[in-house]
Motif scaffolding. Structure first.
Motif, PDB file in Angstrom:
ATOM      1  N   ILE A 121       0.627  -1.328  -0.055  1.00 37.86           N
ATOM      2  CA  ILE A 121       0.034  -0.011   0.034  1.00 37.86           C
ATOM      3  C   ILE A 121       0.942   1.351   0.087  1.00 37.86           C
ATOM      4  CG2 ILE A 121      -0.181   0.054   2.458  1.00 37.86           C
ATOM      5  CD1 ILE A 121      -3.113   0.789  -0.148  1.00 37.86           C
ATOM      6  N   GLU A 122       2.194   1.106   0.408  1.00 36.50           N
ATOM      7  CA  GLU A 122       3.099   2.402   0.511  1.00 36.50           C
ATOM      8  C   GLU A 122       3.224   2.740  -1.166  1.00 36.50           C
ATOM      9  OE1 GLU A 122       3.333   0.149   4.255  1.00 36.50           O
ATOM     10  OE2 GLU A 122       3.575  -0.473   2.013  1.00 36.50           O
ATOM     11  N   PHE A 123       3.182   1.907  -1.955  1.00 38.74           N
ATOM     12  CA  PHE A 123       3.588   2.471  -3.239  1.00 38.74           C
ATOM     13  C   PHE A 123       2.392   3.144  -3.814  1.00 38.74           C
ATOM     14  CE2 PHE A 123       6.712  -0.689  -2.863  1.00 38.74           C
ATOM     15  CZ  PHE A 123       7.643  -0.731  -3.681  1.00 38.74           C
ATOM     16  N   PRO A 124       2.436   4.481  -4.456  1.00 38.92           N
ATOM     17  CA  PRO A 124       1.370   5.144  -4.995  1.00 38.92           C
ATOM     18  C   PRO A 124       1.005   4.786  -6.256  1.00 38.92           C
ATOM     19  CG  PRO A 124       3.674   6.218  -5.333  1.00 38.92           C
ATOM     20  CD  PRO A 124       3.905   5.020  -4.689  1.00 38.92           C
ATOM     21  N   ALA A 125      -0.374   4.984  -6.562  1.00 41.84           N
ATOM     22  CA  ALA A 125      -0.917   4.744  -7.676  1.00 41.84           C
ATOM     23  C   ALA A 125      -1.175   5.819  -8.711  1.00 41.84           C
ATOM     24  CB  ALA A 125      -2.364   4.136  -7.451  1.00 41.84           C
ATOM     25  N   ILE A 126      -0.181   6.194  -9.490  1.00 42.48           N
ATOM     26  CA  ILE A 126       0.064   7.163 -10.613  1.00 42.48           C
ATOM     27  C   ILE A 126       0.209   6.880 -11.847  1.00 42.48           C
ATOM     28  CG2 ILE A 126       1.174   8.658  -8.609  1.00 42.48           C
ATOM     29  CD1 ILE A 126       3.918   7.807  -9.512  1.00 42.48           C
ATOM     30  N   PRO A 127      -0.191   7.913 -12.622  1.00 42.63           N
ATOM     31  CA  PRO A 127      -0.025   7.580 -14.149  1.00 42.63           C
ATOM     32  C   PRO A 127       1.319   7.714 -14.728  1.00 42.63           C
ATOM     33  CG  PRO A 127      -0.752   9.698 -13.895  1.00 42.63           C
ATOM     34  CD  PRO A 127      -0.857   9.118 -12.455  1.00 42.63           C
ATOM     35  N   ASP A 128       1.504   7.317 -15.826  1.00 42.93           N
ATOM     36  CA  ASP A 128       2.890   7.512 -16.563  1.00 42.93           C
ATOM     37  C   ASP A 128       3.051   9.210 -17.119  1.00 42.93           C
ATOM     38  OD1 ASP A 128       5.246   6.895 -18.230  1.00 42.93           O
ATOM     39  OD2 ASP A 128       4.100   8.157 -19.544  1.00 42.93           O
ATOM     40  N   PRO A 129       3.874   9.844 -16.634  1.00 44.46           N
ATOM     41  CA  PRO A 129       3.931  11.362 -16.564  1.00 44.46           C
ATOM     42  C   PRO A 129       3.853  11.829 -18.221  1.00 44.46           C
ATOM     43  CG  PRO A 129       6.087  10.503 -15.854  1.00 44.46           C
ATOM     44  CD  PRO A 129       5.085   9.349 -15.864  1.00 44.46           C
ATOM     45  N   GLU A 130       4.572  11.261 -18.941  1.00 42.56           N
ATOM     46  CA  GLU A 130       4.352  11.458 -20.506  1.00 42.56           C
ATOM     47  C   GLU A 130       2.984  11.110 -21.120  1.00 42.56           C
ATOM     48  OE1 GLU A 130       6.870   9.835 -19.348  1.00 42.56           O
ATOM     49  OE2 GLU A 130       8.588  11.184 -19.346  1.00 42.56           O
ATOM     50  N   LEU A 131       2.514  10.153 -20.765  1.00 43.56           N
ATOM     51  CA  LEU A 131       1.093   9.767 -21.273  1.00 43.56           C
ATOM     52  C   LEU A 131       0.133  10.664 -20.776  1.00 43.56           C
ATOM     53  CD1 LEU A 131      -0.373   7.612 -23.029  1.00 43.56           C
ATOM     54  CD2 LEU A 131      -0.618   6.195 -20.797  1.00 43.56           C
ATOM     55  N   PHE A 132       0.314  11.088 -19.345  1.00 43.82           N
ATOM     56  CA  PHE A 132      -0.731  12.082 -18.610  1.00 43.82           C
ATOM     57  C   PHE A 132      -0.460  13.409 -19.398  1.00 43.82           C
ATOM     58  CE2 PHE A 132      -1.472  15.348 -15.445  1.00 43.82           C
ATOM     59  CZ  PHE A 132      -2.692  14.709 -14.774  1.00 43.82           C
ATOM     60  N   GLU A 133       0.557  13.853 -19.727  1.00 44.39           N
ATOM     61  CA  GLU A 133       0.824  15.235 -20.417  1.00 44.39           C
ATOM     62  C   GLU A 133       0.126  15.084 -21.752  1.00 44.39           C
ATOM     63  OE1 GLU A 133       1.703  18.028 -19.081  1.00 44.39           O
ATOM     64  OE2 GLU A 133       1.791  17.303 -17.115  1.00 44.39           O
ATOM     65  N   GLY A 134       0.403  14.121 -22.278  1.00 46.59           N
ATOM     66  CA  GLY A 134      -0.239  13.860 -23.712  1.00 46.59           C
ATOM     67  C   GLY A 134      -1.856  14.389 -23.722  1.00 46.59           C
ATOM     68  N   PHE A 135      -2.600  13.455 -22.860  1.00 49.01           N
ATOM     69  CA  PHE A 135      -4.025  13.776 -22.634  1.00 49.01           C
ATOM     70  C   PHE A 135      -4.214  15.176 -22.124  1.00 49.01           C
ATOM     71  CE2 PHE A 135      -4.143   9.474 -23.504  1.00 49.01           C
ATOM     72  CZ  PHE A 135      -5.431   8.817 -23.426  1.00 49.01           C
ATOM     73  N   ALA A 136      -3.706  15.670 -21.020  1.00 46.71           N
ATOM     74  CA  ALA A 136      -3.697  17.085 -20.899  1.00 46.71           C
ATOM     75  C   ALA A 136      -3.622  17.864 -21.853  1.00 46.71           C
ATOM     76  CB  ALA A 136      -2.913  17.385 -19.774  1.00 46.71           C
ATOM     77  N   ARG A 137      -2.567  17.773 -22.785  1.00 43.32           N
ATOM     78  CA  ARG A 137      -2.764  18.521 -24.008  1.00 43.32           C
ATOM     79  C   ARG A 137      -3.802  18.361 -24.965  1.00 43.32           C
ATOM     80  NH1 ARG A 137       2.899  16.805 -23.834  1.00 43.32           N
ATOM     81  NH2 ARG A 137       2.044  15.296 -25.518  1.00 43.32           N
ATOM     82  N   ALA A 138      -4.200  17.229 -25.135  1.00 45.49           N
ATOM     83  CA  ALA A 138      -5.322  16.960 -25.968  1.00 45.49           C
ATOM     84  C   ALA A 138      -6.518  17.560 -25.537  1.00 45.49           C
ATOM     85  CB  ALA A 138      -5.453  15.390 -26.043  1.00 45.49           C
ATOM     86  N   LEU A 139      -6.906  17.618 -24.169  1.00 50.70           N
ATOM     87  CA  LEU A 139      -8.012  17.972 -23.557  1.00 50.70           C
ATOM     88  C   LEU A 139      -8.164  19.483 -23.724  1.00 50.70           C
ATOM     89  CD1 LEU A 139      -8.355  15.550 -20.438  1.00 50.70           C
ATOM     90  CD2 LEU A 139     -10.083  15.803 -22.184  1.00 50.70           C
ATOM     91  N   SER A 140      -6.955  20.287 -23.525  1.00 54.39           N
ATOM     92  CA  SER A 140      -6.880  21.715 -23.529  1.00 54.39           C
ATOM     93  C   SER A 140      -7.096  21.914 -25.297  1.00 54.39           C
ATOM     94  CB  SER A 140      -5.445  22.040 -23.120  1.00 54.39           C
ATOM     95  OG  SER A 140      -5.484  21.767 -21.785  1.00 54.39           O
ATOM     96  N   SER A 141      -6.584  21.128 -26.023  1.00 51.62           N
ATOM     97  CA  SER A 141      -6.928  21.515 -27.371  1.00 51.62           C
ATOM     98  C   SER A 141      -8.206  21.308 -28.058  1.00 51.62           C
ATOM     99  CB  SER A 141      -5.883  20.840 -28.372  1.00 51.62           C
ATOM    100  OG  SER A 141      -6.211  19.351 -28.550  1.00 51.62           O
ATOM    101  N   LEU A 142      -8.816  20.657 -27.446  1.00 52.94           N
ATOM    102  CA  LEU A 142     -10.347  20.092 -27.467  1.00 52.94           C
ATOM    103  C   LEU A 142     -11.169  21.395 -26.985  1.00 52.94           C
ATOM    104  CD1 LEU A 142     -10.619  16.503 -26.929  1.00 52.94           C
ATOM    105  CD2 LEU A 142     -11.286  17.571 -29.296  1.00 52.94           C
ATOM    106  N   GLY A 143     -10.781  22.037 -26.129  1.00 52.51           N
ATOM    107  CA  GLY A 143     -11.321  23.132 -25.703  1.00 52.51           C
ATOM    108  C   GLY A 143     -12.570  23.015 -24.654  1.00 52.51           C
ATOM    109  N   VAL A 144     -12.632  21.621 -24.298  1.00 55.77           N
ATOM    110  CA  VAL A 144     -13.571  21.312 -23.224  1.00 55.77           C
ATOM    111  C   VAL A 144     -13.162  21.170 -21.695  1.00 55.77           C
ATOM    112  CG1 VAL A 144     -14.737  19.650 -24.905  1.00 55.77           C
ATOM    113  CG2 VAL A 144     -12.657  18.975 -23.218  1.00 55.77           C
TER     114      VAL A 144
END
Length: 243
Positions: A121-144
């Protein structure tokens, strides 16, 4: 005797490196509308698998059902078949965001039991940073509008069960939990354990407290947006990676 390489997906050949995971098999149809050369196999243990390409990117979409154990099985078998990137495109219960919002999970709160079968349980549940950033960029570009934050993953999400669990809503609000589901934390931990990249993008389809749900027509349009954002996120990641 020839044996399939996987128990539940019943696939003997390799699958694409990109694997999208959905709970509801009906969501496969929404993805199929966006993919070229799509082919669907719905026949095994409630699992359904769609294969196709999106703007030249080969990918699969697997419907696994409900819960952390089911998504863990799907990720294990997809990894066996060659998957390297895991994308959860699902639904959550809205906690600190409006009903109908998209949530990009910065991490998972490990309140389910499956992830502890893989890592303490001490290990965090986190996304891959590059993949996460790719999705953040896509969401911003969609304007939603979309929300970043934690998703608390539990094994029981029925209203009565949530009350029995005595969910500390004030604590969740204070420390950035925007939604609750059954799978995000497990998806992150299982993927980490297997050496895969993972990210979770979800639609808030139920509201905590009132337990109101999206109307059918509104839900379909928002699920279409979820599908579009998921595919754009994958494309954004590969563009930055020089694919």
């Amino acid at each position: 005797m020839n044996q399939p390489r996987t128990w539940y997906l019943h696939q003997s050949g390799a699958l694409p490196e990109v694997a999208i995971l959905v709970g509801d098999s009906k969501r496969l149809d929404l993805f199929a509308e966006k993919l070229k050369h799509s082919d669907t196999d719905r026949s095994h243990h409630g699992f359904a698998l769609l294969k196709g390409t999106y703007e030249g990117i080969p990918l699969s979409v697997t419907a696994y059902g409900i819960g952390a154990p089911a998504i863990a099985v799907a990720i294990e078998e997809l990894a066996t078949l060659g998957a390297k990137i895991i994308v959860r495109a699902g639904t959550v219960m809205a906690l600190s965001c409006p009903l109908g919002s998209l949530i990009l999970a910065e991490g998972g709160v490990r309140l389910e039991g499956t992830s502890s079968s893989y890592l303490p349980i001490e290990f965090p549940a986190i996304p891959d940073p590059e993949l996460f950033e790719g999705f953040a960029r896509a969401l911003s570009s969609l304007g939603v509008p979309y929300y970043l934050g934690l998703v608390a993953s539990l094994d029981g999400l029925y209203p009565r069960k949530l009350k029995e669990e005595k969910i500390d809503v004030k604590l969740f609000h204070k420390f950035g939990v925007v939604g609750m589901d059954m799978e995000t934390a497990a998806a992150y931990v299982v993927s980490k354990f297997l050496g895969l990249k993972a990210v979770s993008l979800c639609l808030a389809s139920v509201e905590f407290g009132s337990f109101n749900t999206l109307a059918e027509g509104e839900r379909r349009s928002l699920e279409e947006l979820l599908v579009e954002a998921t595919l754009k996120g994958i494309k954004s990641y590969f563009e930055r990676e020089g694919w």
